[in-house]
Design a protein around this motif. Structure first.
Motif, mmCIF file in Angstrom:
data_model
loop_
_atom_site.group_PDB
_atom_site.id
_atom_site.type_symbol
_atom_site.label_atom_id
_atom_site.label_comp_id
_atom_site.label_asym_id
_atom_site.label_seq_id
_atom_site.Cartn_x
_atom_site.Cartn_y
_atom_site.Cartn_z
ATOM 1 N N VAL A 5 54.908 32.205 -20.623
ATOM 2 C CA VAL A 5 55.498 31.272 -21.586
ATOM 3 C C VAL A 5 54.425 30.225 -21.868
ATOM 4 C CG1 VAL A 5 57.338 29.585 -21.961
ATOM 5 C CG2 VAL A 5 57.813 31.715 -20.724
ATOM 6 N N ILE A 6 53.831 30.333 -23.038
ATOM 7 C CA ILE A 6 52.640 29.529 -23.345
ATOM 8 C C ILE A 6 53.025 28.314 -24.184
ATOM 9 C CG2 ILE A 6 50.327 29.535 -24.333
ATOM 10 C CD1 ILE A 6 50.416 32.636 -24.165
ATOM 11 N N ASN A 7 52.750 27.139 -23.629
ATOM 12 C CA ASN A 7 52.893 25.919 -24.413
ATOM 13 C C ASN A 7 51.583 25.722 -25.155
ATOM 14 O OD1 ASN A 7 53.131 23.338 -25.412
ATOM 15 N ND2 ASN A 7 52.749 22.345 -23.437
ATOM 16 N N PRO A 8 51.542 25.868 -26.470
ATOM 17 C CA PRO A 8 50.256 25.788 -27.165
ATOM 18 C C PRO A 8 49.650 24.384 -27.207
ATOM 19 C CG PRO A 8 51.879 26.957 -28.489
ATOM 20 C CD PRO A 8 52.613 26.245 -27.398
ATOM 21 N N ASN A 9 50.411 23.361 -26.794
ATOM 22 C CA ASN A 9 49.746 22.050 -26.681
ATOM 23 C C ASN A 9 49.314 21.851 -25.235
ATOM 24 O OD1 ASN A 9 51.639 20.404 -25.093
ATOM 25 N ND2 ASN A 9 52.980 20.350 -26.884
ATOM 26 N N ALA A 53 45.291 24.353 -32.176
ATOM 27 C CA ALA A 53 46.006 24.895 -31.004
ATOM 28 C C ALA A 53 45.741 26.385 -30.825
ATOM 29 C CB ALA A 53 47.509 24.647 -31.140
ATOM 30 N N VAL A 54 45.359 27.049 -31.898
ATOM 31 C CA VAL A 54 45.282 28.513 -31.853
ATOM 32 C C VAL A 54 44.191 29.039 -30.907
ATOM 33 C CG1 VAL A 54 44.920 30.604 -33.231
ATOM 34 C CG2 VAL A 54 46.414 28.785 -34.090
ATOM 35 N N PRO A 55 42.950 28.514 -30.906
ATOM 36 C CA PRO A 55 41.953 29.059 -29.960
ATOM 37 C C PRO A 55 42.416 28.997 -28.497
ATOM 38 C CG PRO A 55 40.853 27.747 -31.630
ATOM 39 C CD PRO A 55 42.339 27.521 -31.818
ATOM 40 N N GLY A 56 43.020 27.896 -28.108
ATOM 41 C CA GLY A 56 43.493 27.781 -26.722
ATOM 42 C C GLY A 56 44.605 28.755 -26.411
ATOM 43 N N LEU A 57 45.459 28.970 -27.396
ATOM 44 C CA LEU A 57 46.552 29.948 -27.228
ATOM 45 C C LEU A 57 45.981 31.348 -27.030
ATOM 46 C CD1 LEU A 57 49.695 30.755 -27.739
ATOM 47 C CD2 LEU A 57 48.859 31.315 -30.029
ATOM 48 N N LEU A 58 45.037 31.703 -27.892
ATOM 49 C CA LEU A 58 44.455 33.050 -27.819
ATOM 50 C C LEU A 58 43.678 33.236 -26.522
ATOM 51 C CD1 LEU A 58 43.236 33.472 -31.515
ATOM 52 C CD2 LEU A 58 45.352 34.340 -30.476
ATOM 53 N N LEU A 84 50.648 33.365 -34.141
ATOM 54 C CA LEU A 84 51.472 34.517 -33.728
ATOM 55 C C LEU A 84 50.855 35.851 -34.156
ATOM 56 C CD1 LEU A 84 54.094 35.411 -32.349
ATOM 57 C CD2 LEU A 84 55.262 35.130 -34.551
ATOM 58 N N ASP A 85 50.409 35.946 -35.374
ATOM 59 C CA ASP A 85 49.831 37.222 -35.838
ATOM 60 C C ASP A 85 48.546 37.551 -35.077
ATOM 61 O OD1 ASP A 85 50.790 36.474 -39.241
ATOM 62 O OD2 ASP A 85 51.827 37.692 -37.726
ATOM 63 N N ALA A 86 47.689 36.564 -34.885
ATOM 64 C CA ALA A 86 46.438 36.800 -34.144
ATOM 65 C C ALA A 86 46.750 37.198 -32.706
ATOM 66 C CB ALA A 86 45.574 35.538 -34.165
ATOM 67 N N ALA A 87 47.746 36.550 -32.129
ATOM 68 C CA ALA A 87 48.145 36.887 -30.749
ATOM 69 C C ALA A 87 48.612 38.328 -30.666
ATOM 70 C CB ALA A 87 49.249 35.937 -30.290
ATOM 71 N N ARG A 88 49.311 38.773 -31.683
ATOM 72 C CA ARG A 88 49.811 40.154 -31.676
ATOM 73 C C ARG A 88 48.668 41.164 -31.842
ATOM 74 N NH1 ARG A 88 55.446 38.904 -35.019
ATOM 75 N NH2 ARG A 88 56.693 38.550 -33.134
ATOM 76 N N GLU A 89 47.591 40.755 -32.467
ATOM 77 C CA GLU A 89 46.439 41.667 -32.594
ATOM 78 C C GLU A 89 45.732 41.870 -31.246
ATOM 79 O OE1 GLU A 89 43.958 39.852 -35.577
ATOM 80 O OE2 GLU A 89 44.840 41.053 -37.185
ATOM 81 N N ILE A 90 45.730 40.807 -30.427
ATOM 82 C CA ILE A 90 44.931 40.920 -29.188
ATOM 83 C C ILE A 90 45.777 41.261 -27.960
ATOM 84 C CG2 ILE A 90 43.145 39.350 -30.016
ATOM 85 C CD1 ILE A 90 44.437 37.204 -28.177
ATOM 86 N N ALA A 91 47.106 41.210 -28.091
ATOM 87 C CA ALA A 91 47.953 41.493 -26.918
ATOM 88 C C ALA A 91 48.560 42.889 -27.045
ATOM 89 C CB ALA A 91 49.059 40.451 -26.802
#
Ligand SMILES: NC(=O)NC1=NC(=O)NC1=O
Length: 244
Positions: A5-9, A53-58, A84-91
């Motif tokens: 469960v990733i808190n993106p902040n 926030a996206v680089p840290g999330l990825l 979300l879309d980028a995360a789905r590409e790498i997970a």
């Protein structure tokens, strides 16, 4: 199963609160790990915050998937569903955003729902997500409580303000359910629902349960087409770690 469960902040206190909300609904045998990115904004309440926030999330997802105990699913626990879309590409496992989860869940509870988000400037993003998730006919309005994200925990009037904002939204829109527009509101969902008399959906709980369902069904996302892994390439500067 293990759900991340990733808190993106980058506010650890919010991560802990979010993880607690996820654990409160997770089934026995479902382990929850709350994840705070190593980089990013302390809170997300603008397009700028969301982009940063996206680089840290990825990075958090890549780190999990490269670990000895990779997560079986990832929950993006910020109402903007950043990256979300980028995360789905790498997970290679299911990834769900809390806005997506909350809206789908609320749509099962009646004809229409309203969203109550934090600052008024985030209304546009929420409306974009309503449209993206095909919920235009189900979402009857997006409203703001005007409490900054990090003040949700510190403002002594947060609960009262949110109860009134949710009540007003439901009355103005004629909605059957409320979607809370911030992961930081998760701990108030039950109280608000009791006070206003209609269901109040927190995306952290909804997302945890939907993710748990996908993993239980053993449905692995497609690895071809739009969400196939990104083509290998070099990334420069501080993003070098994201490349080959
Ligand atoms: N609408 C929002 O402000 N959402 C959020 N900002 C965060 O930092 N986390 C959220 O869920």
């Amino acid at each position: 199963m293990l759900l991340s469960v990733i808190n993106p902040n980058t506010t650890v206190a919010m991560t802990d609160q979010i993880a607690a909300a996820a654990r409160s609904v997770a089934a026995p045998g479902t382990d929850i790990v709350g994840v705070t990115p190593t980089m990013g904004p302390a809170s997300i309440e603008s397009h700028y915050d969301e982009a940063l926030a996206v680089p840290g999330l990825l990075e958090a997802i890549i780190r999990s998937q490269r670990s000895e105990n990779p997560a079986d699913g990832h929950l993006v626990a910020c109402f903007g569903d950043p990256g979300l879309d980028a995360a789905r590409e790498i997970a290679p496992v299911p990834v769900i955003g809390i806005a997506e989860a909350a809206m789908h869940t609320a749509s099962l509870l009646g004809r229409g729902f309203s969203v109550v988000t934090t600052l008024g400037r985030t209304i546009g993003r929420a409306e974009e997500l309503v449209d993206r998730y095909g919920m235009t006919k189900r979402c009857r309005g997006v409203h703001a409580c005007e409490i900054p994200v990090l003040e949700l925990e510190t403002n002594p009037d947060t609960a009262a303000i949110l109860i009134e904002a949710c009540r007003t939204a439901a009355e103005e829109d004629g909605s059957d359910a409320i979607v809370l527009g911030c992961a930081g509101m998760a701990d108030l969902a039950h109280l608000i629902g009791q006070k206003i008399g209609i269901p109040v959906i927190d995306g952290v709980a909804a997302g945890t349960l939907l993710l748990q369902s996908l993993v239980t069904m053993q449905v692995t996302p497609a690895s071809s087409g739009e969400l196939a892994p990104p083509p290998p390439k070099r990334y420069s500067g501080i993003l070098a770690q994201f490349g080959e």
